[in-house]
Enzyme design. Structure first.
Site, PDB file in Angstrom:
ATOM      1  CG  ASP A  78      11.511 -32.939  -0.913  1.00 39.53           C
ATOM      2  OD1 ASP A  78      12.456 -33.730  -0.764  1.00 39.53           O
ATOM      3  OD2 ASP A  78      10.344 -33.215  -0.596  1.00 39.53           O
ATOM      4  CB  CYS A  92      17.122 -33.021   2.909  1.00 42.75           C
ATOM      5  SG  CYS A  92      18.201 -31.563   3.053  1.00 42.75           S
ATOM      6  CG  ASP A  93      12.130 -32.465   2.520  1.00 42.55           C
ATOM      7  OD1 ASP A  93      13.187 -31.814   2.574  1.00 42.55           O
ATOM      8  OD2 ASP A  93      11.017 -31.935   2.509  1.00 42.55           O
ATOM      9  CE  LYS A  94       9.573 -36.878   0.894  1.00 45.06           C
ATOM     10  NZ  LYS A  94       9.934 -35.482   1.191  1.00 45.06           N
ATOM     11  CB  CYS A  97      14.369 -25.330   4.068  1.00 45.76           C
ATOM     12  SG  CYS A  97      14.511 -26.277   2.546  1.00 45.76           S
ATOM     13  CD  GLU A 120       6.913 -31.931  -0.649  1.00 42.31           C
ATOM     14  OE1 GLU A 120       7.228 -32.424   0.430  1.00 42.31           O
ATOM     15  OE2 GLU A 120       7.489 -30.946  -1.163  1.00 42.31           O
ATOM     16  CB  SER A 170       6.342 -28.234   0.904  1.00 44.10           C
ATOM     17  OG  SER A 170       7.397 -27.656   1.646  1.00 44.10           O
TER      18      SER A 170
END
Length: 561
Positions: free
Chosen positions: A80, A121-123, A194, A447, A473
């Site tokens: 992202d 991670c995010d997705k 992160c 985002e 985010s």
């Protein structure tokens, strides 16, 4: 043991398949064992995945040790961070469906007996969990772990988002160029997801809460020896799940989804978790209404953890304070502890046998008797501006903003809003409206990360608000409402807001309203015209045609074709 792989690896008639495996060095003995797929999202594009080569090897060691044969394959995964603020962000949420589809495809093509899913991670994490729920075979998800925080900046350990905040400060002449440039080399000292509680670490934590990740597997630091040890343990445990036929849907249930929602609320996780848990529940064909559960549970689930962006403490502080295991223990009286997990034990049994490596830290995790707050950190808002839903994160912003009324200033894209913020066109009392950024209109529900960070950097985070049919985010703080449904491209009320309109955000009442008459709203809606799609070819051309709303998890609904 029910071995799917026997359908292609046992019998004279299946010599073709065995010969094909042997072309890659697998032995006769290897092919008599359960075949375990390892879906590895390793790449040099994503810091959260950079260590997954080493993690995968230790997973293989565990599988071999427990009597299985690992077969590794690659899975895409976008960061992202790299996609923020440009056309690449259109692809990030839709990539979740590609990940789920690709894992499903490889598992079915090869008839794996079980899967270990490596992603941080995010997705990637929700996409892999969606595939596990869809396949309903033994699966374990193992992340690569969070990165360490960087040099101190603005009262906390820095991370890559500090650079975006600092750019806003630089534009307002609040920091020097030398201070700004220092962050480039010192804000991200290690690989890993992160260091703050963004969507990546939220979903890694919620995978633990769901029971799909071994205890501490979601939060052990990326660079630690313990990360490699938990990888080997995961390899051993997937073999036990195969032996006992403990499949994904025996773990992903209505009650385990509800547990994950409560943990999300207790740690003030990313608002993106609402749509991801909705999508996972849909793939598992569950009856639970995730949106309604968030709405109801947010009013009575205490906030027990505070992690950046809700405090100065980061994910490694959270891990050392006890992590998800500590939250599950503290909340054992209000969660379903009889739920099965990938350890082949229940939540209650995991709590009973867990050993904490570090001392408790009540600055990061409180007891249920003395919480940070008596309501959860994520809230669902509704009103004439969000008839279906709007999602916000009150656990990450000052209580003085829990009721905000201001004057709208409207933008039809993320880029236009960011330009206005940096050039000083946003002032105290404004409600920044960013629309046509939903699943269809974006497309891909980008985002509004940079816009919020620029507001923070220019000192406007406590005097302005931002609403959007896009997303945020997990690192964002300040008064914001995202996921507004129906979105602008579908004729939602957000499409007809005009500069100067008054907008009211009320967290206590869970409401989001445009303060103009119903008659005026209807008049404007009659004059509204549906815009042309921004993309008409390629994957995004397909996605914008069949994407469901944010309130439905932004999944692809193929019946719309």
């Amino acid at each position: 043991m029910n071995k799917r792989s026997e359908n292609i690896l046992v019998g004279l008639q299946n010599q073709y398949y065995r010969a094909t495996y042997k072309s890659m060095g697998f032995s006769t003995d290897d092919l008599k064992r359960p075949i375990i797929g390892i879906a590895n999202a390793w790449s040099e594009c994503v810091p959260g995945h950079f260590n997954l080569r080493q993690v995968a090897q230790r997973v293989k060691d565990g599988i071999y040790r427990a009597g299985g044969t690992p077969v590794e394959f690659g899975v895409i995964g976008g960061c992202d961070g790299f996609a923020q603020g440009h056309d690449g962000m259109h692809y990030i949420l839709p990539s979740r469906e590609l990940i789920a589809n690709s894992v499903e495809s490889m598992a079915q093509i090869n008839l794996f007996d079980g899967l270990v899913l490596l992603g941080s991670c995010d997705k990637i994490v929700p996409g892999m969990l969606m595939a596990a729920a869809r396949l309903d075979i033994p699966c374990i998800l193992l992340p690569g772990g969070p990165m360490e925080g960087g040099i101190m900046f603005d009262g906390r350990k820095s991370d890559q988002t500090s650079s975006t905040e600092a750019y806003g400060m630089l534009s307002a002449k609040k920091v020097t160029e030398t201070e700004y440039k220092t962050l480039e080399n010192l804000s991200c000292p290690t690989c890993g997801s992160c260091s703050y509680l963004g969507t990546a670490n939220t979903m890694c934590s919620l995978s633990e809460a769901l029971g799909m990740t071994v205890p501490d597997g979601g939060v052990i630091p990326a660079y630690s020896a313990a990360r490699l040890s938990v990888a080997e343990y995961t390899g051993i445990k997937i073999m036990e799940l195969v032996e006992k036929d403990i499949t994904a849907r025996k773990i992903i249930t209505d009650d385990s989804i509800r547990n994950a929602i409560k943990i999300c609320l207790a740690m003030s996780g990313s608002t993106n978790a609402v749509m991801h848990l909705t999508a996972i529940a849909r793939e598992a064909e569950l009856g639970i209404n995730v949106l309604e559960e968030f709405d109801q549970l947010s009013r009575k689930t205490p906030q027990l953890a505070k992690i950046n962006p809700a405090s100065e403490y980061n994910m490694i502080d959270f891990y050392q304070a006890g992590g998800v295991s500590k939250l599950l223990e503290e909340m054992s009286s209000i969660i379903a502890t009889d739920q099965m997990t990938v350890t082949a034990q229940t939540v209650a049994e995991n709590i009973q046998t867990h050993h904490y490596q570090y001392p408790a830290n009540d600055k990061v995790i409180k007891t249920i008797e003395t919480p940070f707050g008596y309501e959860g950190g994520v809230a669902v808002l509704r009103g004439n501006l969000a008839p279906d839903t709007g999602i916000t994160k009150p656990g990450a912003f000052d209580k003085s903003l829990h009721h905000f009324e201001g004057e709208a200033i409207c933008f039809d894209s993320e880029e236009a809003a960011e330009e206005a913020i940096l050039s000083g066109k946003i002032h105290d009392g404004n409600v920044v409206v960013i629309r046509y950024e939903g699943p269809k209109g974006g497309p891909g529900m980008r985002e509004m990360y940079k816009a919020m960070k620029y507001l923070y950097g220019r000192g406007l985070s406590k005097t302005t608000a931002l609403i959007t049919d896009g997303r945020f985010s997990g690192t964002n703080n300040g008064c914001f409402v995202g996921h507004i449904s129906p979105e602008a491209a579908e004729g939602g009320t957000i499409a007809i807001v005009q500069d100067g309109d008054r907008i009211e955000i009320d967290i206590e009442k869970r409401s989001l309203n445009l303060l103009v008459s119903d008659e005026e709203i209807q008049c404007r809606l009659k004059q509204w015209k549906r815009p042309e799609p921004k993309f008409k070819r390629g994957y995004l051309g397909l996605y914008c045609k069949i994407a469901a709303s944010g309130s439905e998890g932004a999944v692809m609904k193929y019946d719309k074709l």
